[in-house]
Design an enzyme around this catalytic site. Structure first.
Site, PDB file in Angstrom:
ATOM      1  N   SER A  82       0.824  -1.212   0.000  1.00 31.57           N
ATOM      2  CA  SER A  82       0.000   0.000   0.000  1.00 31.57           C
ATOM      3  C   SER A  82       0.860   1.265   0.000  1.00 31.57           C
ATOM      4  O   SER A  82       0.464   2.285  -0.568  1.00 31.57           O
ATOM      5  CB  SER A  82      -0.963  -0.008   1.190  1.00 31.57           C
TER       6      SER A  82
ATOM      7  N   CYS B 208      -6.642  -7.098   0.346  1.00 32.02           N
ATOM      8  CA  CYS B 208      -5.401  -6.883   1.089  1.00 32.02           C
ATOM      9  C   CYS B 208      -4.969  -5.406   1.038  1.00 32.02           C
ATOM     10  O   CYS B 208      -5.626  -4.571   1.641  1.00 32.02           O
ATOM     11  CB  CYS B 208      -4.311  -7.825   0.560  1.00 32.02           C
TER      12      CYS B 208
ATOM     13  N   ARG C  85      -2.375  -2.676   9.505  1.00 31.46           N
ATOM     14  CA  ARG C  85      -1.479  -3.343   8.558  1.00 31.46           C
ATOM     15  C   ARG C  85      -0.648  -4.426   9.241  1.00 31.46           C
ATOM     16  O   ARG C  85      -0.270  -4.282  10.390  1.00 31.46           O
ATOM     17  CB  ARG C  85      -0.542  -2.321   7.900  1.00 31.46           C
TER      18      ARG C  85
ATOM     19  N   ILE D 222      -1.752 -13.406   2.924  1.00 30.86           N
ATOM     20  CA  ILE D 222      -0.330 -13.109   2.755  1.00 30.86           C
ATOM     21  C   ILE D 222      -0.016 -11.817   3.516  1.00 30.86           C
ATOM     22  O   ILE D 222      -0.476 -10.750   3.111  1.00 30.86           O
ATOM     23  CB  ILE D 222       0.027 -12.896   1.254  1.00 30.86           C
ATOM     24  N   ARG D 223       0.738 -11.904   4.581  1.00 29.11           N
ATOM     25  CA  ARG D 223       1.055 -10.704   5.380  1.00 29.11           C
ATOM     26  C   ARG D 223      -0.195  -9.828   5.500  1.00 29.11           C
ATOM     27  O   ARG D 223      -0.181  -8.631   5.201  1.00 29.11           O
ATOM     28  CB  ARG D 223       2.185  -9.904   4.711  1.00 29.11           C
TER      29      ARG D 223
ATOM     30  N   HIS E 252      -6.861 -13.298  -0.311  1.00 30.32           N
ATOM     31  CA  HIS E 252      -6.597 -13.193  -1.751  1.00 30.32           C
ATOM     32  C   HIS E 252      -7.405 -14.191  -2.576  1.00 30.32           C
ATOM     33  O   HIS E 252      -6.886 -15.248  -2.942  1.00 30.32           O
ATOM     34  CB  HIS E 252      -5.110 -13.402  -2.021  1.00 30.32           C
TER      35      HIS E 252
ATOM     36  N   GLU F  67      -7.999 -14.112  -5.565  1.00 29.04           N
ATOM     37  CA  GLU F  67      -7.372 -14.282  -6.881  1.00 29.04           C
ATOM     38  C   GLU F  67      -6.295 -15.364  -6.869  1.00 29.04           C
ATOM     39  O   GLU F  67      -5.833 -15.795  -7.922  1.00 29.04           O
ATOM     40  CB  GLU F  67      -6.803 -12.941  -7.379  1.00 29.04           C
TER      41      GLU F  67
END
Lengths: 319, 205
Positions: B53, B82, B109, B137-138, B173, B175
């Protein structure tokens, strides 16, 4: 996104590799910058880097100073991890699985098993399946890339010739890999067994590349990328992200820019970092690459890769 | 109207834009990559993908891109995953950073840890079809949501898939999974919005 299903290796499950390549997906279209201290890491993040590589000496310094290059001091890595919110990578020597264990223990987000450091093993690379932390490895051609992927690498990057500011070998490695991939896609099924032998790579991976027309993990580029135009060049050639090592925080004679005490040198580092980030995203827009190039003040002194003696090359490390 | 007439852009300044574009194309939607403010013109909807970001914000600083995006997400359906969710949220923490503030939520975050803590989980959602695989993911954490935000799925109590009007947001995610339900849900949101919009226009005409 394609990924390995674990059938070709000792990977505990497909899940592990999907999480590893998943982070690589998040890093696409960006710039990963080498940093040697907290202040450089902050500048990198502020300029828009997607990740930083924490190390004690950038390749240009290792090349100039010689000696044994090792994993960075954990204290430095931890300071950098605390200073920035973006993912932090660190390098382990080829084959040095204990350095990798230490880096995993520290919680770094990606481990680079790197030819920039002095290799610890002249035969075996690290068994990267044994780690939960993802690994990136360098490659000069498809066979080398697939051997690393078989060992568990979740990202491949071209090796190029690090610390030179000369992009010629990164270009050569990317072109070679993509040409070899395109050839595989045109071959018949029964011809692939021999290709696996020629590439010195596992048949299952060769077959996967032949079917998909691309590597089963993200393909980034590193090694000698020094300008916004270099970054855009590698992206147009098919790199999904670029690593910039010595190209941002160094000046002539392998000396780091004095970003802490000299405002002019700090501004120079910031301008280079920002310009390369812009060029990596807008790699297909020459007008924007031109504008970005104009932002850059000062130049990194180049060391023509062709002038380096064979024994001093870093890219030939790794097997 | 079929989905072939829908155009959903994917913000592509950095991140997992290609994976989103592939899913959209597999659903028969046009999926142009959005790298400049002018690329937002003529889109029916937008996906803001995962990535970093801080990097997104850096690119949005140039050429009034932030302002153009700010206008877009208040008019057309937009889906963040995310880092995209971080960009859409009203309140961003760890660290505090600028955002489009169109989703009434507080987002922290990297709240679940570093890459070593990334995980894949099976979770119930309000979407039909049973539990859904979710790749984190994180990941950021949605710490709080406003009254108008509908929670479509939770992970140990934390909202992970939420909707507020035209805005859809996930901290995982979709995707990176083969399950297409979240994208199908968003395409349906875009289709309905477009239909409603053209009906209003026809009425006015």
């Amino acid at each position: 996104m394609s990924h390995l299903n674990g059938s070709t290796s000792g990977n505990p499950s497909g899940t592990g590799l999907r999480l590893k390549t998943g982070l690589a997906e998040m890093l696409k279209g960006g710039v990963i910058m080498d940093v040697m201290n907290v202040e450089q890491a902050r500048i990198a993040e502020e300029a828009g880097a997607v990740s930083v590589m924490a190390l004690e000496r950038v390749p240009a310094m290792i090349r100039a100073e010689g000696g044994v290059a090792r994993m960075a001091n954990p204290k430095l890595i931890k300071e950098i991890m605390q200073a920035v919110s973006i993912p932090v990578m660190a390098k382990a020597r080829i084959g040095h699985f204990v350095e990798a264990q230490v880096l995993e223990q520290l919680g770094v987000d990606f481990i680079d098993e790197s030819e920039v450091l002095t290799p610890a093993d002249e035969t075996y690379h690290i068994d990267k399946h044994a780690f939960k932390t993802p690994f990136v490895c360098g490659a000069r051609n498809l066979g080398e890339a697939l051997r690393r992927i078989a060992e568990g690498a979740a990202m491949i990057r071209t090796k190029g010739e690090p610390g030179t500011g000369d992009v010629v070998h990164a270009v050569q490695h990317m072109r070679t890999m993509n040409r070899e991939i395109r050839i595989l896609t045109a071959l018949r099924e029964e011809e692939l067994y021999n290709e696996a032998k020629l590439h010195g790579a596992p048949y299952e991976l060769v077959r996967m590349v032949a079917q998909e027309g691309k590597l089963p993990v993200p393909n980034f580029s590193a090694g000698g990328i020094a300008t916004p135009a270099d970054a855009a060049l590698m992206m147009q050639l098919g790199a999904e992200t670029v690593f910039v090592g010595s190209g941002i925080f160094m000046k002539e004679r392998a000396t780091p820019l004095d970003i802490e005490n000299d405002p002019k040198e700090r501004a120079e580092a910031v301008s280079r970092a920002k310009a390369i980030v812009i060029a990596a995203t807008h790699f297909n827009e020459p007008k924007i690459v031109a504008e970005a190039s104009e932002l850059v003040t000062g130049t990194m002194k180049g060391l023509a890769a062709a002038a380096i003696e064979e024994a001093q090359l870093m890219q030939t490390r790794g097997w | 109207m079929t989905s072939e007439h829908l155009t959903i852009g994917v913000l592509a300044v950095q991140g997992a834009f290609e994976a989103h574009a592939q899913v959209l194309r597999s659903l028969g939607v046009n999926a142009p990559l959005v790298r400049l403010p002018e690329d937002l013109a003529s889109l029916d909807g937008l996906i803001l993908p995962g990535g970093e970001s801080t990097t997104f914000l850096k690119h949005l600083e140039r050429n009034n891109f932030f302002a153009a995006l700010d206008t877009f997400v208040r008019q057309k359906p937009s889906f963040g995953t995310c880092a995209g969710t971080i960009l859409l949220a009203k309140d961003v923490r760890n660290p505090v950073q600028k955002s489009l503030a169109v989703l009434d939520a507080t987002v922290e975050r990297n709240a679940y840890g570093r890459q070593i803590d990334s995980t894949i989980q099976e979770t119930e959602t309000t979407l039909p079809g049973g539990p859904m695989e979710m790749v984190y993911i994180r990941a950021p954490r949605i710490a709080a949501v406003g009254n108008d935000v509908e929670v479509l799925a939770r992970r140990n109590g934390d909202p992970v898939l939420v909707r507020e009007g035209r805005i859809l947001a996930a901290t995982f995610h979709p995707e990176l999974s083969t399950d297409r339900r979240v994208h199908e849900f968003f395409v349906e949101m875009v289709r309905r919005e477009k239909l409603a919009h053209s009906a209003t226009e026809a009425h006015a005409g």
